[in-house]
Motif scaffolding. Structure first.
Motif, PDB file in Angstrom:
ATOM      1  N   ASP A 107      11.746   5.202  -0.110  1.00  0.00           N
ATOM      2  CA  ASP A 107      12.252   4.937   1.234  1.00  0.00           C
ATOM      3  C   ASP A 107      11.362   5.552   2.305  1.00  0.00           C
ATOM      4  O   ASP A 107      11.099   4.937   3.336  1.00  0.00           O
ATOM      5  CB  ASP A 107      13.677   5.490   1.378  1.00  0.00           C
ATOM      6  N   ARG A 108      10.902   6.755   2.068  1.00  0.00           N
ATOM      7  CA  ARG A 108      10.165   7.480   3.105  1.00  0.00           C
ATOM      8  C   ARG A 108       8.687   7.093   3.148  1.00  0.00           C
ATOM      9  O   ARG A 108       8.121   6.863   4.222  1.00  0.00           O
ATOM     10  CB  ARG A 108      10.301   8.987   2.887  1.00  0.00           C
ATOM     11  N   LEU A 109       8.041   7.030   1.986  1.00  0.00           N
ATOM     12  CA  LEU A 109       6.612   6.740   1.931  1.00  0.00           C
ATOM     13  C   LEU A 109       6.319   5.244   1.893  1.00  0.00           C
ATOM     14  O   LEU A 109       5.206   4.829   2.220  1.00  0.00           O
ATOM     15  CB  LEU A 109       5.985   7.396   0.703  1.00  0.00           C
ATOM     16  N   SER A 110       7.262   4.452   1.453  1.00  0.00           N
ATOM     17  CA  SER A 110       7.173   3.003   1.187  1.00  0.00           C
ATOM     18  C   SER A 110       7.150   2.776  -0.308  1.00  0.00           C
ATOM     19  O   SER A 110       6.773   3.665  -1.096  1.00  0.00           O
ATOM     20  CB  SER A 110       5.942   2.343   1.828  1.00  0.00           C
ATOM     21  N   ARG A 111       7.560   1.573  -0.701  1.00  0.00           N
ATOM     22  CA  ARG A 111       7.511   1.207  -2.124  1.00  0.00           C
ATOM     23  C   ARG A 111       6.064   1.282  -2.605  1.00  0.00           C
ATOM     24  O   ARG A 111       5.770   1.760  -3.708  1.00  0.00           O
ATOM     25  CB  ARG A 111       8.019  -0.215  -2.332  1.00  0.00           C
TER      26      ARG A 111
END
Length: 551
Positions: A107-111
């Motif tokens: 969620d935070r860094l991206s998939r």
């Protein structure tokens, strides 16, 4: 790093008539749909390298542990059956943790970047094992590599499900299971080949076991590079974090459509409405949650306090448990002992057990890619569960009748072997694939990463427990082990028939209609406000969604 930075923007309005026709006719699932949506096929195959690494890591260690030079190099492991079991199982514990910790990272860094981070863990683990000079390095390498495996097993189906259109979503995610099966098969045959380097006796070279443990850094490095420079961000994640223009651009490239195309606009509106709904719900229900960690904690709470989300979470987790209780990993891990127990002897047992099972597992995954989006998840699950039950019952019956006389009736042993192979075949195209597809598609965007992380971690802990208990069951229950697994596949059939809604062809943003997510007046009013803001006619949308679900 932005996906559009350094990339020359494609002029979508210059697409050929054939390419536009390609999208407009891509209403089919299976191979036909994947081949028509070649961009999704290409990216899904790259992402599925994570599944290959997952399968390879599961398959490689069993062959390495019995190699003569490995036993000489690590006599503590080689001479202790319990320690060998922990050398296998510690990876699963690491994977359990990896699946859990990757949810907030995705969620935070991206998939996309969480795939890269997972490969860093995997590479460190692989290098530690390949270069090991003591027992501690083997165990630490297995654990650290396991964290990477768990991260990949969580984020790869999540990523593929979010970039694929609904008509081929199941087929695209099935590539993950195909890659897992391929990794297991490649690991076995590589172990089988490298064990002859220097000879299989005392002259065996260290390369015999270091090569299979180390060569996996190549596909891992390829996936690491691809996650940084080739794979685009998920357009749904981009919309979730407020990067709408970039989401539109990426979605246009994925669908091979100009940014002003009405089909693209319709999908963008659905994605935007879903993201806005999640954000508005969070603001109205939890105005005090200001920081990222506070919001993440509330999302986990929502998964267990909201009835429709808790129901979906139970379904996702129970499907993982039933996948393991079908008996698949018990058969993969202990197939040689099972073949010996049913009267098959000699050097061919290992090939019959692990080698043939690996090939069948790969080949049987191919039909799943073709049928899961054509006939639906439910019908494929029920067919596979029925066939697996028949296999278990016949094997258990043969075992009960001929337990003391296998040598007198070799045909009975071969019949049991055939049904063992048939079990693997029916597992692969059914629950083997759908247990990855279903959880990745049924959750709202806001909690999707958290829910999938929990579900995949349940898969790993179930895997660990089944591997731990199967030797005891085979020793104590004997043929009763197969009847126990048969009861579990019967449960899978009945549960699917009575409880699971069909998700074939349903857009991810419309899953709430299947699960009662819009049952309250408050929720319905919130969605009406969003639709009104986006210029979507609520009545038309509602009628169309209900028609699609009924179909």
């Amino acid at each position: 790093m932005s996906y559009v930075v350094g990339v020359e923007k494609m002029e979508a309005d210059k697409l050929s008539d054939d390419e536009n026709l390609l999208w407009e006719s891509a209403e089919h699932g299976g191979f036909r749909g994947l081949l028509k949506s070649r961009k999704i096929l290409h990216l899904s195959l790259i992402a599925s390298l994570g599944g290959f690494l997952f399968g390879y890591d599961q398959g490689v260690i069993s062959g390495v542990l019995v190699m003569n030079n490995f036993i000489k190099s690590f006599p503590r492991i080689g001479g202790d059956g319990d320690l060998q079991g922990w050398a296998v199982s510690i990876m699963q514990i690491g994977a359990f943790l990896g699946a859990l910790i990757n949810s907030p990272l995705a969620d935070r860094l991206s998939r996309r970047y969480s795939i890269a981070l997972a490969n860093v863990s995997y590479l460190i683990g692989a290098l530690l094992q390949a270069g090991a000079v003591n027992t501690a390095m083997i165990f630490v390498g297995r654990f650290v590599g396991g964290i990477g495996v768990g991260q990949l097993s969580m984020v790869i189906p999540l990523y593929i499900s979010e970039i694929a259109p609904s008509n081929i979503r199941g087929s695209a995610v099935s590539l993950q299971q195909f890659a897992i099966a391929t990794g297991i098969m490649v690991a076995f045959w590589l172990d089988f080949g490298t064990q002859h380097i220097g000879g299989v006796g005392d002259s065996q070279s260290q390369t015999a076991w270091r090569l299979p443990l180390g060569i996996r850094v190549i596909p891992s490095a390829v996936l690491l590079f691809s996650s940084l420079f080739v794979l685009p961000f998920s357009p749904r994640w981009l919309m979730k974090v407020g990067r709408e223009q970039e989401a539109r651009y990426v979605l246009g490239k994925l669908r091979i459509l100009p940014e002003n195309d009405p089909n693209l606009e319709q999908e963008m509106l659905q994605i935007k409405a879903g993201a806005m709904f999640d954000e508005l719900t969070m603001q109205e229900k939890f105005p005090e949650a200001k920081t990222h960690n506070q919001r993440a904690l509330q999302l986990y709470k929502e998964l267990v306090t909201q009835r429709h989300l808790a129901k979906r979470l139970f379904v996702a987790c129970f499907m993982q448990v039933l996948q393991q209780l079908s008996g698949i990993n018990a058969i993969i891990y202990y197939a040689p002992k099972m073949f010996q127990a049913i009267g098959l002897r000699g050097a061919s047992v290992s090939l019959l057990a692990t080698g043939v099972i690996g090939i069948i597992n790969v080949l049987a995954t191919i039909p799943a890619i073709a049928v899961v989006d054509k006939y639906g998840r439910r019908s494929v699950l029920m067919l596979g569960a029925s066939a697996m039950t028949v296999s278990h019952v016949i094997i258990g019956t043969l075992y009960a009748v001929f337990e003391k006389s296998w040598n007198q009736y070799p045909g009975a042993g071969w019949a049991a072997a055939v049904f063992l192979w048939l079990f693997v075949f029916n597992f692969a195209y059914s629950v083997g694939c759908i247990s990855w597809i279903y959880p990745s598609e049924i959750f709202p965007l806001g909690v999707r990463a958290q829910a999938l992380g929990i579900a995949v971690s349940i898969n790993w802990i179930s895997n660990f427990l089944v591997g731990l208990l199967t030797p005891i069951m085979l020793r104590q229950l004997k043929y009763g082990t197969f009847f126990f697994f048969a009861s579990c596949t019967v449960t899978l059939f009945l549960w699917t028939w009575l409880c699971l809604p069909e998700t074939k062809g349903v857009d991810m943003e419309k899953m709430d209609k299947l699960w009662g997510g819009s049952e309250s007046l408050e929720t319905a009013e919130r969605m009406r406000r969003i639709n009104s803001e986006l210029g979507i006619d609520n009545e038309i949308v509602l009628d169309r969604e209900m028609e699609e679900i009924e179909v």
